[in-house]
Design an enzyme around this catalytic site. Sequence first.
Site, mmCIF file in Angstrom:
data_model
loop_
_atom_site.group_PDB
_atom_site.id
_atom_site.type_symbol
_atom_site.label_atom_id
_atom_site.label_comp_id
_atom_site.label_asym_id
_atom_site.label_seq_id
_atom_site.Cartn_x
_atom_site.Cartn_y
_atom_site.Cartn_z
ATOM 1 N N LYS A 137 -11.960 -35.155 -20.843
ATOM 2 C CA LYS A 137 -11.487 -35.739 -19.610
ATOM 3 C C LYS A 137 -12.863 -36.470 -18.916
ATOM 4 O O LYS A 137 -13.377 -36.063 -18.253
ATOM 5 C CB LYS A 137 -11.257 -34.578 -18.520
ATOM 6 C CG LYS A 137 -9.877 -34.014 -18.987
ATOM 7 C CD LYS A 137 -9.514 -32.697 -17.994
ATOM 8 C CE LYS A 137 -8.160 -32.003 -18.644
ATOM 9 N NZ LYS A 137 -7.997 -30.982 -17.465
ATOM 10 N N GLU A 199 -4.523 -22.992 -27.923
ATOM 11 C CA GLU A 199 -4.353 -22.758 -26.445
ATOM 12 C C GLU A 199 -2.975 -21.652 -26.390
ATOM 13 O O GLU A 199 -2.077 -21.938 -27.003
ATOM 14 C CB GLU A 199 -4.029 -24.181 -25.605
ATOM 15 C CG GLU A 199 -3.665 -23.617 -24.405
ATOM 16 C CD GLU A 199 -3.349 -25.204 -23.698
ATOM 17 O OE1 GLU A 199 -4.160 -25.827 -23.174
ATOM 18 O OE2 GLU A 199 -2.032 -25.319 -23.606
#
Length: 302
Positions: A137, A199
Amino acid sequence: MNRIELNKIYIDKLIKTALEEDLAYGDITTDSIFSTDDRDVACIVAKKSGIVCGMEAAVRVFKMLDSEIECQILTPDGTNVAYGDLLMVMRGRIQTLLKGERTALNIMQHASGIADFTNRCVRLTEGTHAKITDTRKTLPGLRALQKYAVRVGGGRNHRFNLSDCVMIKDNHIDGAGSITVAVESVRANIGHAVKVEVEVRDLKELDEALKAGADIIMLDNMSCDMMKQAVEITNGRTILEASGGVTEESLAAIAATGVDYISIGALTHSVPAFDISMYIGNKVCAGKIAEYEKAHGVKIFD
């Protein structure tokens, strides 16, 4: 301090882009007031306490504009400074100093903000074995600088790009139909040296990821109680990374669960700038230089 070095080709390209934005048609203010013969001394000063970063990149800004500019870094990257500390001094053409000021400060303020915030997060996890890591990010074109700043602050780097490591996230799992199918698909297509991270959203998915042979398992937005259970269930069989909604307030509790890594997007995507100012040829600058020379027993410019 263990940290990466900024690639000089990358940083020059970044600085060139920034200078082209600022100086596309020249500096009508500076060029109207000062000639190429006007020279002076400038100093860069911290306006808050914390970890600084981006010093060498800032020097490169001025050197790219004028190779004859003299620059001395007094606080290398990673230095913990106090409010009012002198970070850097320059001597040369006033035109160069003014034209490079904003670009140099932008780099230092952004990089220092990241390094300082990362360092605060690292200190909040002291006493545990959890390590702080960044994410993808990042701002376009600034990833290498931002990840460098994370390392300067004492953090670790997650993958730099999509080819660094396999990361099977919720959308991959939902699209493939299951964790098992997704892992088997990537294992059939990647090289033996590539790690696979999965994940997971709950303990059922954790169990499936373990059975599928994930090298790293990301615990996504789990409560601390659930993360503690995940650590117990995993029992060291693979690396566990906590992610999602991590704040300074929750960091210590997350680290205490026993996870190996804590990834924080806020290290790069929303960190406040570190307050830094530049002064040219005034009493503040002269006073700061005299104060530094007396305290350290040195002469900055002979």
